[in-house]
Design an enzyme around this catalytic site. Sequence first.
Site, PDB file in Angstrom:
ATOM      1  N   TYR A  13       0.833  -1.222   0.000  1.00 48.29           N
ATOM      2  CA  TYR A  13       0.000   0.000   0.000  1.00 48.29           C
ATOM      3  C   TYR A  13       0.864   1.267   0.000  1.00 48.29           C
ATOM      4  O   TYR A  13       0.821   2.061  -0.947  1.00 48.29           O
ATOM      5  CB  TYR A  13      -0.923  -0.064   1.223  1.00 48.29           C
ATOM      6  N   ASP A  33       9.458  -7.689  -3.154  1.00 46.30           N
ATOM      7  CA  ASP A  33       8.265  -7.933  -2.346  1.00 46.30           C
ATOM      8  C   ASP A  33       8.019  -9.443  -2.366  1.00 46.30           C
ATOM      9  O   ASP A  33       8.236 -10.087  -3.397  1.00 46.30           O
ATOM     10  CB  ASP A  33       7.063  -7.192  -2.953  1.00 46.30           C
ATOM     11  N   ASN A  34       7.559  -9.993  -1.254  1.00 44.71           N
ATOM     12  CA  ASN A  34       7.262 -11.433  -1.262  1.00 44.71           C
ATOM     13  C   ASN A  34       5.803 -11.695  -1.666  1.00 44.71           C
ATOM     14  O   ASN A  34       5.356 -12.839  -1.666  1.00 44.71           O
ATOM     15  CB  ASN A  34       7.569 -12.080   0.103  1.00 44.71           C
ATOM     16  N   LEU A  35       5.066 -10.630  -1.973  1.00 47.19           N
ATOM     17  CA  LEU A  35       3.665 -10.702  -2.429  1.00 47.19           C
ATOM     18  C   LEU A  35       2.751 -11.362  -1.390  1.00 47.19           C
ATOM     19  O   LEU A  35       1.712 -11.895  -1.732  1.00 47.19           O
ATOM     20  CB  LEU A  35       3.555 -11.417  -3.791  1.00 47.19           C
ATOM     21  N   SER A 127       6.250   3.843  13.224  1.00 44.62           N
ATOM     22  CA  SER A 127       4.831   4.134  13.447  1.00 44.62           C
ATOM     23  C   SER A 127       4.651   4.934  14.723  1.00 44.62           C
ATOM     24  O   SER A 127       5.422   4.779  15.687  1.00 44.62           O
ATOM     25  CB  SER A 127       4.092   2.803  13.571  1.00 44.62           C
ATOM     26  N   TYR A 152       3.180  -6.418  17.288  1.00 51.37           N
ATOM     27  CA  TYR A 152       3.483  -5.569  16.133  1.00 51.37           C
ATOM     28  C   TYR A 152       4.162  -4.274  16.582  1.00 51.37           C
ATOM     29  O   TYR A 152       5.208  -3.883  16.063  1.00 51.37           O
ATOM     30  CB  TYR A 152       2.193  -5.244  15.364  1.00 51.37           C
ATOM     31  N   LYS A 156       8.192  -2.645  16.035  1.00 49.28           N
ATOM     32  CA  LYS A 156       8.593  -1.310  15.558  1.00 49.28           C
ATOM     33  C   LYS A 156       9.580  -0.678  16.550  1.00 49.28           C
ATOM     34  O   LYS A 156      10.569  -0.075  16.158  1.00 49.28           O
ATOM     35  CB  LYS A 156       7.376  -0.400  15.362  1.00 49.28           C
ATOM     36  N   PHE A 181       1.652   8.398  11.138  1.00 48.99           N
ATOM     37  CA  PHE A 181       0.404   8.401  11.889  1.00 48.99           C
ATOM     38  C   PHE A 181      -0.567   7.478  11.125  1.00 48.99           C
ATOM     39  O   PHE A 181      -0.174   6.383  10.762  1.00 48.99           O
ATOM     40  CB  PHE A 181      -0.025   9.845  12.189  1.00 48.99           C
ATOM     41  N   ARG A 234      -7.548  10.501  15.850  1.00 41.80           N
ATOM     42  CA  ARG A 234      -6.329  10.092  15.135  1.00 41.80           C
ATOM     43  C   ARG A 234      -5.890  11.200  14.195  1.00 41.80           C
ATOM     44  O   ARG A 234      -6.670  12.096  13.854  1.00 41.80           O
ATOM     45  CB  ARG A 234      -6.616   8.833  14.282  1.00 41.80           C
ATOM     46  N   ARG A 298     -12.662  -1.042  21.667  1.00 42.58           N
ATOM     47  CA  ARG A 298     -11.807  -2.130  21.190  1.00 42.58           C
ATOM     48  C   ARG A 298     -10.580  -2.185  22.103  1.00 42.58           C
ATOM     49  O   ARG A 298      -9.954  -1.153  22.365  1.00 42.58           O
ATOM     50  CB  ARG A 298     -11.384  -1.834  19.740  1.00 42.58           C
ATOM     51  N   GLY A 300      -7.063  -2.263  23.613  1.00 45.85           N
ATOM     52  CA  GLY A 300      -5.746  -1.798  23.154  1.00 45.85           C
ATOM     53  C   GLY A 300      -5.769  -0.480  22.402  1.00 45.85           C
ATOM     54  O   GLY A 300      -4.706   0.033  22.035  1.00 45.85           O
TER      55      GLY A 300
HETATM   56  C1  UD1 Z   1      -3.242   0.834  14.129  1.00 45.56           C
HETATM   57  C2  UD1 Z   1      -1.883   0.769  14.764  1.00 45.56           C
HETATM   58  C3  UD1 Z   1      -0.899   1.586  13.975  1.00 45.56           C
HETATM   59  C4  UD1 Z   1      -0.900   1.174  12.541  1.00 45.56           C
HETATM   60  C5  UD1 Z   1      -2.307   1.327  12.007  1.00 45.56           C
HETATM   61  C6  UD1 Z   1      -2.392   0.946  10.545  1.00 45.56           C
HETATM   62  C7  UD1 Z   1      -1.620   0.628  17.187  1.00 45.56           C
HETATM   63  C8  UD1 Z   1      -1.923   1.269  18.492  1.00 45.56           C
HETATM   64  N1  UD1 Z   1      -2.016   1.295  16.103  1.00 45.56           N
HETATM   65  O1  UD1 Z   1      -3.696   2.160  14.293  1.00 45.56           O
HETATM   66  O2  UD1 Z   1       0.382   1.437  14.490  1.00 45.56           O
HETATM   67  O3  UD1 Z   1      -0.004   1.984  11.828  1.00 45.56           O
HETATM   68  O4  UD1 Z   1      -3.182   0.498  12.763  1.00 45.56           O
HETATM   69  O5  UD1 Z   1      -2.178  -0.424  10.365  1.00 45.56           O
HETATM   70  O6  UD1 Z   1      -1.028  -0.398  17.137  1.00 45.56           O
HETATM   71  N2  UD1 Z   1     -12.212   1.962  14.447  1.00 45.56           N
HETATM   72  C9  UD1 Z   1     -13.581   1.823  14.533  1.00 45.56           C
HETATM   73  N3  UD1 Z   1     -14.178   0.843  13.797  1.00 45.56           N
HETATM   74  C10 UD1 Z   1     -13.486   0.002  12.972  1.00 45.56           C
HETATM   75  C11 UD1 Z   1     -12.076   0.150  12.882  1.00 45.56           C
HETATM   76  C12 UD1 Z   1     -11.481   1.139  13.643  1.00 45.56           C
HETATM   77  O7  UD1 Z   1     -14.239   2.560  15.256  1.00 45.56           O
HETATM   78  O8  UD1 Z   1     -14.080  -0.867  12.353  1.00 45.56           O
HETATM   79  C13 UD1 Z   1     -11.555   3.025  15.215  1.00 45.56           C
HETATM   80  C14 UD1 Z   1     -10.531   2.490  16.200  1.00 45.56           C
HETATM   81  O9  UD1 Z   1     -11.131   2.174  17.415  1.00 45.56           O
HETATM   82  C15 UD1 Z   1      -9.564   3.689  16.285  1.00 45.56           C
HETATM   83  C16 UD1 Z   1      -9.661   4.333  14.911  1.00 45.56           C
HETATM   84  O10 UD1 Z   1     -10.859   3.855  14.326  1.00 45.56           O
HETATM   85  O11 UD1 Z   1     -10.031   4.575  17.242  1.00 45.56           O
HETATM   86  C17 UD1 Z   1      -8.498   3.985  14.000  1.00 45.56           C
HETATM   87  O12 UD1 Z   1      -8.333   2.573  13.987  1.00 45.56           O
HETATM   88  P1  UD1 Z   1      -7.360   1.821  12.967  1.00 45.56           P
HETATM   89  O13 UD1 Z   1      -7.635   2.268  11.584  1.00 45.56           O
HETATM   90  O14 UD1 Z   1      -7.436   0.365  13.265  1.00 45.56           O
HETATM   91  O15 UD1 Z   1      -5.925   2.381  13.318  1.00 45.56           O
HETATM   92  P2  UD1 Z   1      -5.157   2.483  14.729  1.00 45.56           P
HETATM   93  O16 UD1 Z   1      -5.644   1.487  15.684  1.00 45.56           O
HETATM   94  O17 UD1 Z   1      -5.178   3.915  15.119  1.00 45.56           O
END
Ligand code: UD1
Length: 344
Positions: A13, A33-35, A127, A152, A156, A181, A234, A298, A300
């Site tokens: 990506y 890339d290992n695809l 990250s 993960y 990093k 970010f 975010r 969710r 974490g």
């Molecule tokens: C995570 C990783 C980050 C990584 C990124 C992209 C952590 C803490 N963060 O970020 O390092 O670079 O993924 O792979 O390890 N959300 C919903 N509904 C959904 C999906 C997400 O509400 O179906 C919310 C989540 O609760 C969060 C926000 O959207 O508050 C962003 O989530 P997400 O896109 O998964 O990214 P991060 O968790 O911020």
Amino acid sequence: MKERILVTGGTGYIGSHTVVELQNSGYEVIIIDNLSNSTADVVDNIEKISGIRPVFEKLDCQDYEGLDALFGKYPGIKAIIHFAASKAVGESVEKPLLYYRNNLVSLINLLELMPEHQVKGFVFSSSCTVYGEPDELPITENALIKQATSPYGNTKQINEEIVRDTVASGAPIEVILLRYFNPIGAHPTALLGELPNGVPQNLVPFLTQTAMGIREKLSVFGDDYNTPDGSCIRDFINVVDLAKAHVVAIDRILQGKQKEKVEIFNIGTGRGLSVLELIHAFEEATGVKLNYQIVGRRAGDIEKIWADPEFANRELGWTAVETIEDTLRSAWNWQLKLRERDIQ
Ligand code: UD1
């Protein structure tokens, strides 16, 4: 033609968008890339955009001999951008050893081989996950590194330490660590974007799949956080803006402009957007109504995080410029394109 750059994970990506920007800046790109999370036809789409077909070799960075042979086959590589890594937070909890093996061995192999093949520059995909839950916002590069919340995230952190220790030992390499970010969106041509791989865990791919009707409903994880609307905040960064940050990082290393042998930059917009704000911005930008529902938190998740990008703005001369509306429209156009190609 400028210098030859190796891009690991270059059909992925962020990697694929970066290859295009490197080519637009005149660099010659070799992709490996290992695809495991992408397909070889991404190379065709890169060529359609830039007009130049990058070299592509299917190779896993865990394969030391394969990498050694690659440097022999393509001499004169001046720098590496290392994207190739496993990146799904949830999967890393289930399969920690896969994550540690892939993300650590790949990095170690590259760092070992660089001096042997006179490769000077190294740009690494880190990250904002290394910060954990911030004490102060916006967060600067000097913020404390907290205990990682997933294998993960830990890879990093360890990767950053491995790089620092290697440079401190006198290895003849120069490094820029980019702490991303939340990358979102797709190429404005809709020829490149994030390929779906099962049920998306990240917000925007799940959102666009819901808007498309592939998923019934988007779950918003929590509205009881200490934020104005209760949902998490975010710093969503456009993937093309992010790709361009890699080009200026490579320029900086190859032009000898670095002030330290390891430099760290936050790559974000400086703008915090809540999950609910993002959903509404998507609806406004595309005119598509989204079926969503508030559910529990969710495990974490960080409550709120956004970048202080001032150091990158000043030192790299790089700033995120794309609007959230254009970015979300690009994500939607990519989703429409995936439907045309019958990819779910
Ligand atoms: C995570 C990783 C980050 C990584 C990124 C992209 C952590 C803490 N963060 O970020 O390092 O670079 O993924 O792979 O390890 N959300 C919903 N509904 C959904 C999906 C997400 O509400 O179906 C919310 C989540 O609760 C969060 C926000 O959207 O508050 C962003 O989530 P997400 O896109 O998964 O990214 P991060 O968790 O911020």
